[in-house]
Design a protein around this motif. Structure first.
Motif, PDB file in Angstrom:
ATOM      1  N   VAL A  15      -6.765  -0.429   3.923  1.00 51.15           N
ATOM      2  CA  VAL A  15      -6.765  -1.766   3.296  1.00 51.15           C
ATOM      3  C   VAL A  15      -8.113  -2.074   2.642  1.00 51.15           C
ATOM      4  CG1 VAL A  15      -4.950  -2.926   4.583  1.00 51.15           C
ATOM      5  CG2 VAL A  15      -7.208  -2.793   5.593  1.00 51.15           C
ATOM      6  N   GLU A  18      -7.007  -6.885   0.938  1.00 51.24           N
ATOM      7  CA  GLU A  18      -5.553  -7.102   0.953  1.00 51.24           C
ATOM      8  C   GLU A  18      -5.198  -8.322   1.799  1.00 51.24           C
ATOM      9  OE1 GLU A  18      -3.621  -5.468  -0.933  1.00 51.24           O
ATOM     10  OE2 GLU A  18      -4.338  -3.406  -1.175  1.00 51.24           O
ATOM     11  N   ALA A  99      -0.867  -0.883   1.912  1.00 46.47           N
ATOM     12  CA  ALA A  99      -0.738  -2.203   2.525  1.00 46.47           C
ATOM     13  C   ALA A  99       0.095  -3.162   1.679  1.00 46.47           C
ATOM     14  CB  ALA A  99      -2.125  -2.795   2.729  1.00 46.47           C
ATOM     15  N   TYR A 210      -6.716   0.215  -7.934  1.00 46.47           N
ATOM     16  CA  TYR A 210      -6.928   1.416  -8.738  1.00 46.47           C
ATOM     17  C   TYR A 210      -6.911   1.071 -10.211  1.00 46.47           C
ATOM     18  CZ  TYR A 210      -6.756   5.140  -5.272  1.00 46.47           C
ATOM     19  OH  TYR A 210      -7.056   5.999  -4.251  1.00 46.47           O
TER      20      TYR A 210
HETATM   21  N1  UDP Z   1      -7.425   1.038  -1.026  1.00 49.21           N
HETATM   22  C1  UDP Z   1      -8.500   1.351  -0.184  1.00 49.21           C
HETATM   23  N2  UDP Z   1      -9.721   1.562  -0.754  1.00 49.21           N
HETATM   24  C2  UDP Z   1      -9.938   1.500  -2.101  1.00 49.21           C
HETATM   25  C3  UDP Z   1      -8.831   1.222  -2.940  1.00 49.21           C
HETATM   26  C4  UDP Z   1      -7.589   1.018  -2.354  1.00 49.21           C
HETATM   27  O1  UDP Z   1      -8.345   1.417   1.036  1.00 49.21           O
HETATM   28  O2  UDP Z   1     -11.078   1.690  -2.540  1.00 49.21           O
HETATM   29  C5  UDP Z   1      -6.091   0.810  -0.412  1.00 49.21           C
HETATM   30  C6  UDP Z   1      -5.393  -0.464  -0.872  1.00 49.21           C
HETATM   31  O3  UDP Z   1      -5.739  -1.565  -0.078  1.00 49.21           O
HETATM   32  C7  UDP Z   1      -3.923  -0.076  -0.724  1.00 49.21           C
HETATM   33  C8  UDP Z   1      -3.927   1.420  -1.012  1.00 49.21           C
HETATM   34  O4  UDP Z   1      -5.252   1.861  -0.838  1.00 49.21           O
HETATM   35  O5  UDP Z   1      -3.449  -0.289   0.597  1.00 49.21           O
HETATM   36  C9  UDP Z   1      -3.451   1.744  -2.411  1.00 49.21           C
HETATM   37  O6  UDP Z   1      -4.155   0.976  -3.364  1.00 49.21           O
HETATM   38  P1  UDP Z   1      -3.438   0.184  -4.538  1.00 49.21           P
HETATM   39  O7  UDP Z   1      -2.148  -0.402  -4.050  1.00 49.21           O
HETATM   40  O8  UDP Z   1      -4.401  -0.788  -5.114  1.00 49.21           O
HETATM   41  O9  UDP Z   1      -3.152   1.352  -5.575  1.00 49.21           O
HETATM   42  P2  UDP Z   1      -1.889   1.493  -6.572  1.00 49.21           P
HETATM   43  O10 UDP Z   1      -0.664   1.380  -5.720  1.00 49.21           O
HETATM   44  O11 UDP Z   1      -2.001   0.390  -7.557  1.00 49.21           O
HETATM   45  O12 UDP Z   1      -2.054   2.847  -7.192  1.00 49.21           O
END
Ligand code: UDP
Ligand code: MG
Length: 322
Positions: A15, A18, A99, A210
């Motif tokens: 997380v 979040e 998360a 991201y």
């Molecule tokens: N997350 C993390 N560190 C970071 C970036 C993201 O722990 O530096 C976690 C974020 O809280 C989430 C998961 O990694 O639970 C995936 O990130 P996100 O949903 O933003 O990525 P997406 O699904 O948009 O590719």
């Protein structure tokens, strides 16, 4: 149902800022757990959030001791957070998920069923994906490129959402790579793996952590970690350039002969031009070939530097430490 109650399922959730999602995810996991009578621990790995995420998960922990917390001293990134969760999980199997509820906990019972049939990894394959068009296209291209250039059979459209058996987790714990690419390492470990389709949901709340830069970094980590093709590509280019130079030399030679026999005229020829082009191309080609050879050696040093164990044994018989 009985052994489901005995067996412990660990959820590992990284997380980072979040605050709007952690409580919702907790409730959804509790609902799923209740519906199938599952014993679980929920490990939140806080990647140094600067909003109230940590405060909220501390509150959850006070109410429910099944919630566990690991909190980082700084932002180490999503992939490192997942690895930290794996190091601390004590379940008979571990489920890693984001998360933001893009990975629906309601699929977990199906994953558990497949695990009980004897599979070690049950990973989610994103049958459909909602959201940003550019990101979706980038993901699609990335999975296809890495699938093609890696000697490993990396599954298409499979992210970190998965179930891993205890023996996979134990092997993953040994992999201390500086820039882990979890979904690749998971495939690398082997044993019995299978994918199940699911529809990736929209983020429940908040913004994606991201951006395109971070996403490209992840893609580069994945490619560099699981393929040395970029290093070795120089040889291929070198061979093409060298061949072209030889063909051009042949063409020039034939033209000279035809001129000698007065079949074509020498009006359009510039003296020395062909020799110059041929020698530059040949030298460039040779340089690329040797760069590629160098790449092969550097590639080996690179692989060695990662200190992955050479192999993982599935079963042993007739040895003292059976
Ligand atoms: N997350 C993390 N560190 C970071 C970036 C993201 O722990 O530096 C976690 C974020 O809280 C989430 C998961 O990694 O639970 C995936 O990130 P996100 O949903 O933003 O990525 P997406 O699904 O948009 O590719
Ligand atoms: Mg997400």
């Amino acid at each position: 149902m009985d052994d489901q109650q005995k067996q412990l399922i660990s959820f590992v959730v990284p997380v980072f800022n979040e605050e709007e999602c952690v409580e919702k995810l907790y409730s959804r996991i509790c609902e799923t757990a209740e519906s199938i009578g599952m014993k679980f621990e929920l490990i939140y790995v806080d990647d140094h959030s600067i909003d109230s995420t940590l405060r909220i998960i501390r509150g959850l922990r006070e109410r429910d001791s099944r919630v566990k917390i690991i909190s980082f001293s700084r932002n180490f990134g999503h992939q490192v957070a997942v690895m930290a969760g794996l190091h601390h999980a004590s379940g008979d199997c571990v489920i890693t998920m984001d998360a933001d509820l893009q990975d629906p906990p309601e699929i977990v019972p199906q994953m558990l069923e497949i695990w009980k049939q004897g599979f070690d990894v049950v990973y989610g394959i994103r049958r459909t994906r909602k959201g940003n068009w550019l990101k979706k296209t980038c993901y699609k291209i990335f999975y296809r490129v890495i699938h093609k250039i890696s000697p490993l059979d990396l599954p298409l459209d499979a992210g970190d959402f998965c179930l891993m058996s205890r023996r996979i987790v134990l092997e993953m714990q040994k992999l201390n790579e500086e820039r882990p690419f979890v979904r690749g390492l998971r495939t690398w470990v082997g044993f019995k793996q299978i994918g199940i389709d699911y529809d990736r949901q929209l983020r429940e709340a908040g913004k994606s952590k991201y951006n395109i830069v971070k996403l490209s970094q992840l893609a580069i980590d994945g490619i560099l970690s699981f393929s040395s093709l970029p290093l070795e590509a120089a040889t291929f280019i070198g061979v093409i350039i060298s061949c072209a130079s030889i063909l051009y030399a042949l063409y020039t030679g034939i033209t000279r002969i035809l001129i000698q026999f007065d079949i074509i005229s020498a009006d359009h020829l510039i003296p020395g031009w062909a020799t110059l082009v041929c020698s530059i191309m040949l030298l460039m080609g040779l340089q690329f070939i040797f760069l590629g050879i160098l790449g092969k050696y550097v590639g080996r040093i690179f692989t060695q530097g990662k200190r992955r164990p050479l192999y993982i044994v599935q079963e042993k018989q007739g040895f003292e430490d059976d």
